[in-house]
Scaffold this active site. Structure first.
Site, short mmCIF file in Angstrom:
data_model
loop_
_atom_site.label_atom_id
_atom_site.label_comp_id
_atom_site.label_asym_id
_atom_site.label_seq_id
_atom_site.Cartn_x
_atom_site.Cartn_y
_atom_site.Cartn_z
N THR A 295 -7.29 2.76 8.14
CA THR A 295 -7.30 2.50 6.68
C THR A 295 -6.79 1.09 6.37
O THR A 295 -7.38 0.39 5.55
CB THR A 295 -6.44 3.52 5.91
N LYS B 107 0.85 -1.19 0.00
CA LYS B 107 0.00 0.00 0.00
C LYS B 107 0.88 1.24 0.00
O LYS B 107 1.76 1.38 0.83
CB LYS B 107 -0.90 -0.01 1.25
#
Ligand code: PXL
Length: 259
Positions: free
Chosen positions: A207, A173
């Protein structure tokens, strides 16, 4: 039949990260959620005040109790805390036939450790080889591979290192990089770029948990890892863009976003 997904992770009583984020995400995808707790945090959107690990045997007993009764179609791990807990989870995962999504959580949003360094070794060598998908952010991928990651090529090289450990797919990510965020999905069919749009917000609590939970839910619904990563990325983008601005610190995402 209603698909079932299991999360094995830490508790965030403020509801934005950890098992609370996982359960909200499973629910939003139409998946029934089971939640095995590994550790308790005392935190809100402003700070983490305490972290308490559960005994590894208590984690193992929770897993046995829920899976003996209701087989999940996919499982994810989040914060594991200690080497003993990570070993107990890896021991169970060896005999589980369903996709395992490993979010190698190492520190909380506020920088508090949620995985000891000996536990990191267990995650890398015992758990990652069993994973269908591993979802490190850049700092986690750096610690797992020993590489410095600044460029897209370095993200791809780190993903290859992690694939060599035996996991089936990796998503690195890019949210911690500068500029527009780019996630890199890599499996044996190659690289899939997952570009996003940078949102100027402080509301990014949870997140990572929400992303890996969305992958888990999509796989419980039958998606491939590749499709699940794409669906999770879209959900995350919308959840960050429409964050509800709750709390005085780094607030939660909008878990009501469209899956
Ligand atoms: O997002 C990482 C994470 C995982 N698990 C718990 C957390 C956090 C971040 O704060 O609190 C319990």
């Amino acid at each position: 039949m209603l698909p079932v997904a299991l999360t094995i992770a830490g508790s965030d009583p403020s509801g934005g990260a950890g098992i609370q984020a996982d359960l909200k995400t499973f629910h939003q995808f139409g998946v029934y959620g089971q939640a095995v707790i590994t550790l308790l945090t005392v935190q809100n959107t402003q700070a983490v005040y305490q972290v308490h690990l559960l005994a590894a045997s208590l984690v193992a007993d929770q897993i046995q109790a829920v899976v003996a009764d209701m087989q999940p179609a996919a499982t994810k791990t989040g914060a594991l805390g200690s080497a003993e807990i990570a070993e107990a989870v890896a021991h169970w995962a060896q005999s589980s036939a369903v996709p395992l999504i490993v979010d190698p959580v190492m520190i909380s949003t506020h920088g508090v450790p949620l995985l000891s360094s000996d536990a990191r070794y267990v995650v890398k060598h015992n758990l990652l080889p069993l994973a269908a998908v591993v979802t490190p952010n850049i700092p986690e991928a750096e610690l797992l591979t020993g590489r410095s990651i600044r460029t897209e090529d370095q993200m791809i090289a780190a993903a290859r290192d992690l694939l060599e450990l035996g996991c089936k797919a990796v998503v690195i990510k890019g949210g911690h990089s500068e500029g527009e965020p780019l996630d890199i999905f890599h499996d044996d069919a190659g690289v899939l770029r997952l570009p996003g749009r940078r949102v100027q917000t402080r509301h990014t609590h949870g997140t990572g948990c929400t992303f890996s939970a969305a992958i888990t839910a999509a796989m419980a619904l039958g998606a491939s890892a590749r499709d699940a990563a794409g669906r999770a990325k879209g959900f995350l983008q919308r959840a960050i863009e429409s964050a509800p601005e709750l709390g005085g610190g780094q607030g939660p995402l909008n878990h009501f976003a469209r899956p």
